[in-house]
Design a protein around this motif. Structure first.
Motif, PDB file in Angstrom:
ATOM      1  N   TYR A 125       0.822  -1.207   0.000  1.00 18.54           N
ATOM      2  CA  TYR A 125       0.000   0.000   0.000  1.00 18.54           C
ATOM      3  C   TYR A 125       0.859   1.261   0.000  1.00 18.54           C
ATOM      4  N   ASP A 126       0.320   2.309  -0.593  1.00 15.68           N
ATOM      5  CA  ASP A 126       0.962   3.628  -0.558  1.00 15.68           C
ATOM      6  C   ASP A 126       0.401   4.358   0.658  1.00 15.68           C
ATOM      7  N   ASN A 127       0.720   3.850   1.852  1.00 14.06           N
ATOM      8  CA  ASN A 127       0.025   4.326   3.050  1.00 14.06           C
ATOM      9  C   ASN A 127       0.727   5.458   3.803  1.00 14.06           C
ATOM     10  N   GLU A 128       1.717   6.110   3.187  1.00 14.04           N
ATOM     11  CA  GLU A 128       2.324   7.290   3.808  1.00 14.04           C
ATOM     12  C   GLU A 128       1.623   8.579   3.388  1.00 14.04           C
ATOM     13  N   VAL A 129       0.622   8.451   2.541  1.00 17.16           N
ATOM     14  CA  VAL A 129      -0.207   9.593   2.139  1.00 17.16           C
ATOM     15  C   VAL A 129      -1.665   9.185   2.272  1.00 17.16           C
ATOM     16  N   PRO A 130      -2.578  10.140   2.421  1.00 13.01           N
ATOM     17  CA  PRO A 130      -3.998   9.787   2.408  1.00 13.01           C
ATOM     18  C   PRO A 130      -4.354   9.193   1.045  1.00 13.01           C
ATOM     19  N   GLN A 161     -10.892  23.440   1.332  1.00 10.24           N
ATOM     20  CA  GLN A 161      -9.887  23.705   0.302  1.00 10.24           C
ATOM     21  C   GLN A 161      -9.706  22.522  -0.644  1.00 10.24           C
ATOM     22  N   ARG A 162     -10.290  21.370  -0.256  1.00  8.50           N
ATOM     23  CA  ARG A 162     -10.212  20.146  -1.063  1.00  8.50           C
ATOM     24  C   ARG A 162      -8.764  19.731  -1.304  1.00  8.50           C
ATOM     25  N   ILE A 163      -8.037  19.606  -0.184  1.00 11.10           N
ATOM     26  CA  ILE A 163      -6.620  19.262  -0.241  1.00 11.10           C
ATOM     27  C   ILE A 163      -6.220  18.521   1.036  1.00 11.10           C
ATOM     28  N   ALA A 164      -5.206  17.655   0.932  1.00  8.62           N
ATOM     29  CA  ALA A 164      -4.612  17.003   2.101  1.00  8.62           C
ATOM     30  C   ALA A 164      -3.322  17.728   2.425  1.00  8.62           C
ATOM     31  N   ILE A 165      -3.151  18.108   3.690  1.00  2.00           N
ATOM     32  CA  ILE A 165      -2.000  18.903   4.122  1.00  2.00           C
ATOM     33  C   ILE A 165      -1.216  18.107   5.169  1.00  2.00           C
ATOM     34  N   LEU A 166       0.098  18.035   4.992  1.00  2.00           N
ATOM     35  CA  LEU A 166       0.948  17.351   5.960  1.00  2.00           C
ATOM     36  C   LEU A 166       1.091  18.226   7.200  1.00  2.00           C
ATOM     37  N   ILE A 167       0.591  17.755   8.331  1.00  2.00           N
ATOM     38  CA  ILE A 167       0.678  18.497   9.594  1.00  2.00           C
ATOM     39  C   ILE A 167       2.069  18.341  10.193  1.00  2.00           C
ATOM     40  N   CYS A 168       2.581  17.108  10.178  1.00  2.00           N
ATOM     41  CA  CYS A 168       3.945  16.866  10.647  1.00  2.00           C
ATOM     42  C   CYS A 168       4.505  15.625   9.970  1.00  2.00           C
ATOM     43  N   GLY A 169       5.822  15.619   9.784  1.00  2.00           N
ATOM     44  CA  GLY A 169       6.493  14.603   8.981  1.00  2.00           C
ATOM     45  C   GLY A 169       6.821  13.318   9.716  1.00  2.00           C
ATOM     46  N   ASP A 183      10.669   3.267   0.957  1.00  2.00           N
ATOM     47  CA  ASP A 183       9.566   2.705   0.176  1.00  2.00           C
ATOM     48  C   ASP A 183       8.489   3.742  -0.145  1.00  2.00           C
ATOM     49  N   ALA A 184       8.424   4.826   0.626  1.00  2.00           N
ATOM     50  CA  ALA A 184       7.379   5.843   0.429  1.00  2.00           C
ATOM     51  C   ALA A 184       7.642   6.717  -0.784  1.00  2.00           C
ATOM     52  N   GLY A 185       8.893   6.780  -1.228  1.00  2.00           N
ATOM     53  CA  GLY A 185       9.220   7.685  -2.322  1.00  2.00           C
ATOM     54  C   GLY A 185       9.101   9.133  -1.857  1.00  2.00           C
ATOM     55  N   HIS A 186       9.008  10.048  -2.821  1.00  2.00           N
ATOM     56  CA  HIS A 186       8.866  11.462  -2.466  1.00  2.00           C
ATOM     57  C   HIS A 186       7.472  11.713  -1.895  1.00  2.00           C
ATOM     58  N   VAL A 187       7.411  12.339  -0.739  1.00  2.00           N
ATOM     59  CA  VAL A 187       6.134  12.700  -0.116  1.00  2.00           C
ATOM     60  C   VAL A 187       6.068  14.220  -0.068  1.00  2.00           C
ATOM     61  N   ALA A 188       5.116  14.790  -0.786  1.00  2.00           N
ATOM     62  CA  ALA A 188       4.963  16.249  -0.845  1.00  2.00           C
ATOM     63  C   ALA A 188       4.319  16.773   0.440  1.00  2.00           C
ATOM     64  N   GLN A 189       4.267  18.095   0.581  1.00  2.00           N
ATOM     65  CA  GLN A 189       3.658  18.732   1.749  1.00  2.00           C
ATOM     66  C   GLN A 189       2.135  18.777   1.654  1.00  2.00           C
ATOM     67  N   SER A 190       1.596  18.628   0.447  1.00  2.00           N
ATOM     68  CA  SER A 190       0.144  18.635   0.266  1.00  2.00           C
ATOM     69  C   SER A 190      -0.206  17.917  -1.033  1.00  2.00           C
ATOM     70  N   TYR A 191      -1.460  17.463  -1.103  1.00  2.00           N
ATOM     71  CA  TYR A 191      -1.947  16.775  -2.293  1.00  2.00           C
ATOM     72  C   TYR A 191      -3.405  17.126  -2.543  1.00  2.00           C
ATOM     73  N   THR A 192      -3.705  17.417  -3.802  1.00  2.00           N
ATOM     74  CA  THR A 192      -5.097  17.501  -4.223  1.00  2.00           C
ATOM     75  C   THR A 192      -5.532  16.088  -4.596  1.00  2.00           C
ATOM     76  N   LEU A 193      -6.822  15.908  -4.848  1.00  2.00           N
ATOM     77  CA  LEU A 193      -7.321  14.606  -5.275  1.00  2.00           C
ATOM     78  C   LEU A 193      -6.630  14.169  -6.567  1.00  2.00           C
ATOM     79  N   GLY A 194      -6.525  15.091  -7.516  1.00  2.00           N
ATOM     80  CA  GLY A 194      -5.884  14.771  -8.788  1.00  2.00           C
ATOM     81  C   GLY A 194      -4.431  14.379  -8.629  1.00  2.00           C
ATOM     82  N   GLN A 195      -3.717  15.054  -7.744  1.00  2.00           N
ATOM     83  CA  GLN A 195      -2.309  14.716  -7.519  1.00  2.00           C
ATOM     84  C   GLN A 195      -2.151  13.340  -6.901  1.00  2.00           C
TER      85      GLN A 195
END
Length: 199
Positions: A125-130, A161-169, A183-195
């Motif tokens: 699973y890609d479980n380091e992001v929502p 805002q329709r976005i997921a925001i990283l509160i803490c790393g 295994d998580a790869g690059h994890v951005a600070q925020s993601y839209t649904l499309g991203q």
């Protein structure tokens, strides 16, 4: 009538979805999170603004306390954060799900946000992001949502805002000792649904 939302994480080969939970239990969540309710009226979510920083802090304490159990059992746990009559914050009992999902009833009028864990580390699973399902669920119910990850990250899904925001790393809350950060790869600070769909 109670509506259920199902949040499911799909193996990476099939794409992403959300993690959700089941009907409320009478158990008390692990840790120091304050008062719990056994059930709440099944009405539309409250739309009054809340002080985000206070809810972020509450969610961090709540999910940090729930992480060890969720990771040890390799299952998701979920519930709601709600506003008490005195204006303080509390949480519904943590509902056990399975490895990649958890069912929540429709939120009550005093609901401020949903919360759920992503369980233990797994290469499946890609479980380091929502997940996209996590976002869709909170958008549909008109509530924010908090998601904790096996690597110890905390996310807030902002439904307005329709976005997921990283509160803490990584490691800001209890993390799975078996987690493989590479295994998580690059994890951005925020993601839209499309991203998230393109991740």
């Amino acid at each position: 009538m109670i509506y259920h939302i199902r949040i499911t994480a799909v193996p990476l080969l099939l794409g992403l979805a959300l993690a959700s939970c089941t009907a409320p239990q009478t158990q008390t969540p692990i840790g120091t999170a304050s008062k719990i309710i056994q059930s709440a009226p099944q009405t539309a979510p409250v739309t009054a603004p809340v002080v985000t920083s206070a809810v972020d802090a509450y969610a961090k304490t709540l999910l940090d306390a729930l992480q060890p159990r969720s990771i040890a059992e390799s299952r998701e746990y979920c519930g709601y954060i709600y506003r008490r009559a005195d204006g303080g914050l509390a949480a519904t009992p943590a509902i056990p799900g399975d490895e990649a999902s958890c069912d929540l009833p429709y939120p009550s009028q005093n609901t401020v946000a949903s919360y759920h864990t992503h369980g233990s580390y797994s290469r499946s699973y890609d479980n380091e992001v929502p997940s996209t399902g996590d976002l869709r669920s909170d958008f549909a119910f008109g509530t924010d949502g908090y998601v904790s990850t096996p690597g110890g990250r905390l996310w807030r899904v902002d439904h307005r805002q329709r976005i997921a925001i990283l509160i803490c790393g990584p490691l800001c809350i209890y993390a799975d000792p078996r987690d493989d950060p590479s295994d998580a790869g690059h994890v951005a600070q925020s993601y839209t649904l499309g991203q998230l769909q393109r991740r």
